[in-house]
Design an enzyme around this catalytic site. Structure first.
Site, mmCIF file in Angstrom:
data_model
loop_
_atom_site.group_PDB
_atom_site.id
_atom_site.type_symbol
_atom_site.label_atom_id
_atom_site.label_comp_id
_atom_site.label_asym_id
_atom_site.label_seq_id
_atom_site.Cartn_x
_atom_site.Cartn_y
_atom_site.Cartn_z
ATOM 1 N N ASP A 190 -8.248 9.792 11.281
ATOM 2 C CA ASP A 190 -8.967 10.959 11.802
ATOM 3 C C ASP A 190 -10.487 10.782 11.647
ATOM 4 O OD1 ASP A 190 -8.547 11.011 9.015
ATOM 5 O OD2 ASP A 190 -8.793 13.182 8.909
ATOM 6 N N TYR A 220 -16.407 3.561 7.059
ATOM 7 C CA TYR A 220 -14.952 3.430 7.225
ATOM 8 C C TYR A 220 -14.538 3.894 8.632
ATOM 9 C CZ TYR A 220 -9.987 4.689 6.622
ATOM 10 O OH TYR A 220 -8.624 4.818 6.770
ATOM 11 N N LYS A 271 -12.858 1.662 11.844
ATOM 12 C CA LYS A 271 -11.594 1.997 12.510
ATOM 13 C C LYS A 271 -11.823 2.230 14.006
ATOM 14 C CE LYS A 271 -8.467 1.999 9.226
ATOM 15 N NZ LYS A 271 -7.275 1.142 9.290
ATOM 16 N N GLY A 312 0.822 -1.213 0.000
ATOM 17 C CA GLY A 312 0.000 0.000 0.000
ATOM 18 C C GLY A 312 0.853 1.259 0.000
ATOM 19 N N ALA A 358 -5.570 -2.451 5.147
ATOM 20 C CA ALA A 358 -6.950 -2.026 5.404
ATOM 21 C C ALA A 358 -7.690 -1.903 4.084
ATOM 22 C CB ALA A 358 -6.960 -0.681 6.126
ATOM 23 N N TYR A 359 -9.017 -1.883 4.177
ATOM 24 C CA TYR A 359 -9.846 -1.524 3.018
ATOM 25 C C TYR A 359 -10.054 -0.015 3.137
ATOM 26 C CZ TYR A 359 -13.918 -1.283 -0.084
ATOM 27 O OH TYR A 359 -14.798 -0.946 -1.080
ATOM 28 N N ASP A 399 -4.391 -12.994 3.856
ATOM 29 C CA ASP A 399 -5.596 -12.178 3.972
ATOM 30 C C ASP A 399 -5.870 -12.051 5.472
ATOM 31 O OD1 ASP A 399 -8.249 -11.258 4.186
ATOM 32 O OD2 ASP A 399 -8.740 -12.082 2.222
HETATM 33 N N1 LIG Z 1 -4.783 6.992 2.854
HETATM 34 C C1 LIG Z 1 -5.168 7.842 3.809
HETATM 35 O O1 LIG Z 1 -5.436 9.030 3.568
HETATM 36 C C2 LIG Z 1 -5.286 7.358 5.242
HETATM 37 C C3 LIG Z 1 -5.720 8.250 6.222
HETATM 38 C C4 LIG Z 1 -5.829 7.808 7.544
HETATM 39 C C5 LIG Z 1 -5.506 6.499 7.861
HETATM 40 N N2 LIG Z 1 -5.094 5.644 6.871
HETATM 41 C C6 LIG Z 1 -4.774 4.257 7.246
HETATM 42 O O2 LIG Z 1 -3.391 4.034 7.006
HETATM 43 C C7 LIG Z 1 -3.186 2.673 6.612
HETATM 44 C C8 LIG Z 1 -2.440 2.618 5.298
HETATM 45 O O3 LIG Z 1 -3.240 3.269 4.302
HETATM 46 P P1 LIG Z 1 -2.818 3.270 2.770
HETATM 47 O O4 LIG Z 1 -3.368 4.517 2.164
HETATM 48 O O5 LIG Z 1 -1.351 2.960 2.663
HETATM 49 O O6 LIG Z 1 -3.660 2.022 2.212
HETATM 50 P P2 LIG Z 1 -3.651 1.386 0.742
HETATM 51 O O7 LIG Z 1 -2.690 2.091 -0.157
HETATM 52 O O8 LIG Z 1 -5.075 1.263 0.306
HETATM 53 O O9 LIG Z 1 -3.058 -0.083 1.014
HETATM 54 C C9 LIG Z 1 -3.813 -1.032 1.688
HETATM 55 C C10 LIG Z 1 -2.970 -2.245 1.937
HETATM 56 O O10 LIG Z 1 -3.774 -3.190 2.632
HETATM 57 C C11 LIG Z 1 -3.688 -4.447 1.984
HETATM 58 N N3 LIG Z 1 -4.927 -5.184 2.168
HETATM 59 C C12 LIG Z 1 -6.183 -4.821 1.842
HETATM 60 N N4 LIG Z 1 -7.065 -5.769 2.207
HETATM 61 C C13 LIG Z 1 -6.340 -6.750 2.785
HETATM 62 C C14 LIG Z 1 -6.662 -7.996 3.374
HETATM 63 N N5 LIG Z 1 -7.932 -8.431 3.438
HETATM 64 N N6 LIG Z 1 -5.657 -8.754 3.868
HETATM 65 C C15 LIG Z 1 -4.368 -8.347 3.798
HETATM 66 N N7 LIG Z 1 -3.993 -7.179 3.268
HETATM 67 C C16 LIG Z 1 -4.973 -6.383 2.765
HETATM 68 C C17 LIG Z 1 -3.439 -4.118 0.520
HETATM 69 O O11 LIG Z 1 -2.839 -5.254 -0.089
HETATM 70 P P3 LIG Z 1 -3.049 -5.549 -1.671
HETATM 71 O O12 LIG Z 1 -2.313 -4.456 -2.399
HETATM 72 O O13 LIG Z 1 -2.419 -6.867 -1.876
HETATM 73 O O14 LIG Z 1 -4.528 -5.509 -1.888
HETATM 74 C C18 LIG Z 1 -2.453 -2.938 0.665
HETATM 75 O O15 LIG Z 1 -1.162 -3.429 0.902
HETATM 76 C C19 LIG Z 1 -4.584 2.039 6.570
HETATM 77 O O16 LIG Z 1 -4.847 1.410 7.794
HETATM 78 C C20 LIG Z 1 -5.505 3.228 6.418
HETATM 79 O O17 LIG Z 1 -6.784 2.956 6.908
HETATM 80 C C21 LIG Z 1 -4.966 6.035 5.581
#
Ligand SMILES: NC(=O)c1ccc[n+]([C@@H]2O[C@H](COP(=O)([O-])OP(=O)(O)OC[C@H]3O[C@@H](n4cnc5c(N)ncnc54)[C@H](OP(=O)(O)O)[C@@H]3O)[C@@H](O)[C@H]2O)c1
Length: 278
Positions: free
Chosen positions: A100, A123, A127, A10, A58-59, A34
């Site tokens: 947040d 979502y 969380k 991710g 995460a999703y 998974d």
């Molecule tokens: N992006 C934001 O603005 C934001 C803001 C606040 C908090 N966060 C949190 O920060 C964290 C990282 O976010 P990100 O933006 O880096 O997320 P992302 O780019 O969407 O990446 C999600 C990751 O989770 C993996 N994943 C999804 N479903 C899975 C499952 N069932 N089992 C195992 N792995 C799974 C995906 O693997 P695959 O590639 O193999 O599917 C990918 O590696 C998350 O917890 C997110 O909720 C993000």
């Protein structure tokens, strides 16, 4: 130290894998395990035997979550609980990524870690419920709440703005939502420091300062030397399936207690724009 990163493919996971050196770091994504599969999560933790598990999987499609609540809670809450139980079983520490969006956005001053959760979206609820369950399973776990993530290797706001600005003379951007942009590289570095310091409890981690999406877009256009006009619009005018908090500025006090510094968001943006255009 042995570390297991879940969600290594991710946006954040990639930065954590790139930035973490000097330790034995095993990166896993969904084809490896998974997190909804309790037994597989346990098996892999037993094989890796990490000192730390960083749970960045995460999703994360906030609008998609509204129409797929089962998937959302299955991954973001129940999957996280599977990981916490496996961590407990192998004696690993856990750092969980939260958001947040656990807040309702009705405050007008920065959210502290002890402020009441009141998520408004599916979502955010997934969380918030994960946080509560994780603290029951592993009271010493570290919950890192972050926001408005941007960086290389995934979809992010600066990339969207730059793409639009290349083809349009003017862009409409929401001006009534305020938060803290966070560069994936800076968040990854903070996570590494928190693990090395043995952090626990809830910690808010984002770049210093805050802005509206409109202000963020204006800064992106300016820093990239583009000329597109950025026009402020309201959340109402840009209706999206999932409600967003109007104000989700996170207080830096909890991170300061761990003596982890964070650069300002305009500084982080400048570095990101330099790094994405070598
Ligand atoms: N992006 C934001 O603005 C934001 C803001 C606040 C908090 N966060 C949190 O920060 C964290 C990282 O976010 P990100 O933006 O880096 O997320 P992302 O780019 O969407 O990446 C999600 C990751 O989770 C993996 N994943 C999804 N479903 C899975 C499952 N069932 N089992 C195992 N792995 C799974 C995906 O693997 P695959 O590639 O193999 O599917 C990918 O590696 C998350 O917890 C997110 O909720 C993000």
């Amino acid at each position: 130290m042995k570390v297991q990163v879940l969600g290594a493919s991710g946006l954040l996971g990639k930065a954590v894998m790139r930035e973490w050196s000097g330790d034995d770091v095993v990166g896993l994504s969904s084809p490896d395990v998974d997190i909804r599969d309790r037994e597989a999560v346990r098996e892999i933790a037993e094989r890796v035997r990490p000192k730390w598990i960083v749970l960045a999987a995460a999703y994360t499609d906030v609008d998609g979550c509204e129409s797929h609540p089962d998937l959302t809670f299955g991954v973001n809450r129940d999957g996280a609980v599977n990981v916490a139980e496996a961590a407990k079983q192998v004696g690993a520490k856990l750092l969980f990524l939260s958001s947040d969006y656990v807040f309702d956005g009705k405050k007008t001053s920065p959210y502290e870690t002890g402020d009441a959760r009141n998520p408004q979206s599916v979502y955010g609820r997934s969380k918030a419920e994960a946080e509560v369950r994780l603290l029951e399973v592993l009271p010493e776990c570290c919950i890192v709440r972050t926001s408005w993530l941007f960086g290389a290797g995934g979809k992010c706001f600066p990339d969207t703005i730059l793409k639009l600005a290349a083809t349009r003379p003017a862009l409409d951007v929401v001006s009534d939502q305020r938060g803290c942009p966070t560069y994936s590289v800076d968040l990854a570095r903070a996570i590494i420091q928190l693990c090395r310091k043995g952090a626990s409890g809830i910690v808010h981690v984002n770049n210093a300062g805050n802005c509206s999406w409109f202000e963020f877009a204006r800064e992106i256009i300016k820093a990239a030397g583009l000329t597109a006009e950025v026009r402020p619009v309201s959340t109402e005018q840009m209706a999206r399936p999932a409600p967003r908090p109007a104000y989700s500025v996170l207080s830096p006090a909890s991170l300061q207690r761990w003596a982890v510094p964070m650069p300002s968001w305009p500084d982080a943006l400048q570095r990101y724009l330099r790094e994405r255009q070598p």
